[in-house]
Write an enzyme that holds these catalytic residues in place. Structure first.
Site, PDB file in Angstrom:
ATOM      1  N   GLU A 193       0.805  -1.234   0.000  1.00 21.75           N
ATOM      2  CA  GLU A 193       0.000   0.000   0.000  1.00 21.75           C
ATOM      3  C   GLU A 193       0.838   1.284   0.000  1.00 21.75           C
ATOM      4  O   GLU A 193       0.597   2.182   0.804  1.00 21.75           O
ATOM      5  CB  GLU A 193      -0.950  -0.009   1.196  1.00 21.75           C
ATOM      6  CG  GLU A 193      -1.843  -1.238   1.241  1.00 21.75           C
ATOM      7  CD  GLU A 193      -2.790  -1.268   2.451  1.00 21.75           C
ATOM      8  OE1 GLU A 193      -2.626  -0.424   3.342  1.00 21.75           O
ATOM      9  OE2 GLU A 193      -3.661  -2.135   2.484  1.00 21.75           O
ATOM     10  N   GLU A 310      -5.737 -10.878  -1.267  1.00 25.11           N
ATOM     11  CA  GLU A 310      -6.549 -10.748  -0.043  1.00 25.11           C
ATOM     12  C   GLU A 310      -8.039 -10.763  -0.360  1.00 25.11           C
ATOM     13  O   GLU A 310      -8.832 -10.022   0.220  1.00 25.11           O
ATOM     14  CB  GLU A 310      -6.187  -9.453   0.699  1.00 25.11           C
ATOM     15  CG  GLU A 310      -4.710  -9.344   1.015  1.00 25.11           C
ATOM     16  CD  GLU A 310      -4.337  -8.091   1.813  1.00 25.11           C
ATOM     17  OE1 GLU A 310      -5.246  -7.436   2.372  1.00 25.11           O
ATOM     18  OE2 GLU A 310      -3.144  -7.778   1.879  1.00 25.11           O
TER      19      GLU A 310
HETATM   20  C1  XIL Z   1      -5.830  -6.654   8.515  1.00 21.25           C
HETATM   21  C2  XIL Z   1      -6.097  -7.873   9.370  1.00 21.25           C
HETATM   22  O1  XIL Z   1      -6.963  -8.726   8.693  1.00 21.25           O
HETATM   23  C3  XIL Z   1      -6.701  -7.428  10.688  1.00 21.25           C
HETATM   24  O2  XIL Z   1      -6.882  -8.558  11.527  1.00 21.25           O
HETATM   25  C4  XIL Z   1      -5.817  -6.399  11.334  1.00 21.25           C
HETATM   26  O3  XIL Z   1      -6.431  -5.922  12.475  1.00 21.25           O
HETATM   27  C5  XIL Z   1      -5.553  -5.238  10.393  1.00 21.25           C
HETATM   28  O4  XIL Z   1      -5.008  -5.731   9.199  1.00 21.25           O
HETATM   29  N1  XIL Z   1      -4.846  -4.905   3.837  1.00 21.25           N
HETATM   30  C6  XIL Z   1      -3.759  -5.617   4.268  1.00 21.25           C
HETATM   31  C7  XIL Z   1      -3.889  -6.504   5.431  1.00 21.25           C
HETATM   32  O5  XIL Z   1      -2.726  -5.628   3.595  1.00 21.25           O
HETATM   33  O6  XIL Z   1      -2.696  -6.628   6.149  1.00 21.25           O
HETATM   34  C8  XIL Z   1      -5.003  -6.078   6.347  1.00 21.25           C
HETATM   35  O7  XIL Z   1      -5.155  -7.064   7.349  1.00 21.25           O
HETATM   36  C9  XIL Z   1      -6.283  -5.856   5.577  1.00 21.25           C
HETATM   37  C10 XIL Z   1      -6.113  -4.796   4.537  1.00 21.25           C
END
Ligand code: XIL
Length: 415
Positions: A193, A310
């Protein structure tokens, strides 16, 4: 090859890590390379009968009997999911289903700075090691998520970092962590990101503690450092907000493409784009297959692979009725996967969780009716939902890219 890695030696090293599942797969993959996909269809029971006609009931049955990773693999696609250690360690039925359905395990939080680095001098590898062992024991690949991010920043880092020490802090972290897991990680989300067009910075880079203190070179330097610490891992730039035909996503797509183009031009070892793909069921008008398809092509034309990293579908805007929600969510999976799996450079799909029992969305995007979100392939009782079926069917009909086996590309079939 995209860079100077020697594929045969990489393959040798992965071979030494293989488990019985990998041995089986390797034998089966050899069969594919030598013969045809029909052999696989026979193994999986997902093909046609001798008259070449689909056998509906048997087909329906085998669709459900075959795990998601087994649907994906014959097409050259790796399927897996993210999880946290506590859930796999303390919830045996969940752990069992996870090992059954997945070929890749992604630590949802264990490798983020806030978990890994409680203080500057302490590296807490316990959770990450446990997850890496779990993956190994079940013949799964292990992904690294993530080394450089503006999120999950421990308090001590925010207080300590300055332009004089930022490079040392970042490169020391990469060196220690990547070396620790070297040989066990299929692919690292090196930088996560880093783009935010709304921040108004040159090249649309996100304002973050890394940009502020290290400067824009932190991205290229991070990739180079990871490559030095682990010659075998596939190195990924990961980002969100790339999926829809909206002004914000359009700006982010352009900026990500620009970043990847510059990195490639400078000879930086970046191998893949990770598309997070946190989808929203209500965004149907905003989903433009042609636009997404041409973005994927542009990324692939840079010589990069693409990983869906994701995937989940928020049902925040759908009514309470579970059936209706499941249909809406599955529909978003289907329409998205039909587009991305048509692009042969897409090599993996990982969902951000496997079961609605454990999803970050219930907290991050809570529903107004206070019920839990239903964004994942399995419901909270670990039963496959329409979303599971959408994934299975999308894999089943995806164009085959397993011919890559013949090129011995170890990042795609690293067993
Ligand atoms: C999220 C996790 O799923 C949560 O449990 C945590 O509290 C915050 O992070 N993009 C990403 C991930 O790259 O690392 C994130 O994961 C969700 C959004």
């Amino acid at each position: 090859m995209a860079d100077d890695k020697d594929p045969s030696s990489i393959e040798e090293q992965w071979l030494s890590l293989r488990t019985s599942r990998r041995q089986f797969l390797r034998a089966a993959a050899g069969t594919v390379a030598a013969a045809s996909l029909g052999v696989w269809s026979g193994i999986l029971g997902t093909g046609e009968n001798s008259a070449g006609l689909r056998v509906a009931s048997a087909d329906e049955q085998t669709l459900r009997d075959v795990a998601l990773w087994r649907h994906a693999l014959p097409r050259g696609v790796l399927y897996g999911a993210a999880a946290i250690k506590a859930h796999l360690e303390n919830d045996a039925p969940f752990a069992k289903r996870f090992a059954e359905e997945c070929y890749i395990l992604v630590p949802e939080s264990s490798l983020k700075w806030s978990t890994l680095r409680p203080s500057r001098d302490v590296f807490n590898f316990r959770d990450g090691d446990w997850l890496s062992d779990f993956a190994e024991q079940h013949g799964m690949l292990f992904r690294g998520h993530t080394l450089v991010w503006h999120g999950a920043v421990p308090g001590w880092l925010a207080k300590t970092i300055n332009p004089g020490n930022a490079a040392e802090l970042l490169l020391e972290h990469i060196e220690r962590v990547v070396r620790h897991y070297a040989g066990r990680v299929h692919s690292w989300d090196v930088v996560n990101e880093a783009i935010e067009p709304r921040d108004g910075q040159p090249n649309s880079l996100r304002k973050s503690l890394w940009l502020d203190n290290y400067g824009p070179n932190y991205i290229a330097d991070a990739f180079r450092a990871v490559s030095m610490a682990d010659r075998r891992a596939m190195l990924v730039y990961n980002d969100y907000g790339l999926e829809y035909n909206t002004r914000a996503d359009g700006a982010r797509r352009a900026a990500v493409l620009n970043l990847l183009t510059r990195l490639k031009a400078e000879g930086v070892p970046v191998h893949a784009l990770g598309m997070q793909a946190h989808l929203r069921s209500e965004w149907t008008k905003e989903f433009d297959p042609g636009l997404l398809r041409s973005f994927l092509r542009e990324v692939a034309d840079l010589g990069l692979k693409i990983m869906v990293t994701e995937l989940d579908v928020s049902d925040q805007a759908l009514p309470t009725d579970e059936k209706e929600r499941d249909i809406g969510v599955a529909d978003a999976y289907k329409r998205y996967l039909d587009v991305v799996l048509a692009e042969p450079s897409v090599i993996s799909v990982t969902t951000w969780g496997l079961s609605d029992r454990y999803t970050w969305l219930t907290r991050a995007y809570p529903r107004s009716d206070k019920t839990r979100q239903r964004p994942l392939p399995l419901d909270a009782d670990l039963r496959p939902k329409a979303a599971w079926r959408a994934l299975a069917e999308a894999f089943k009909k995806a164009p085959n890219r397993s011919r890559i086996i013949k090129n011995r590309n170890p990042w795609i079939f690293p067993y």
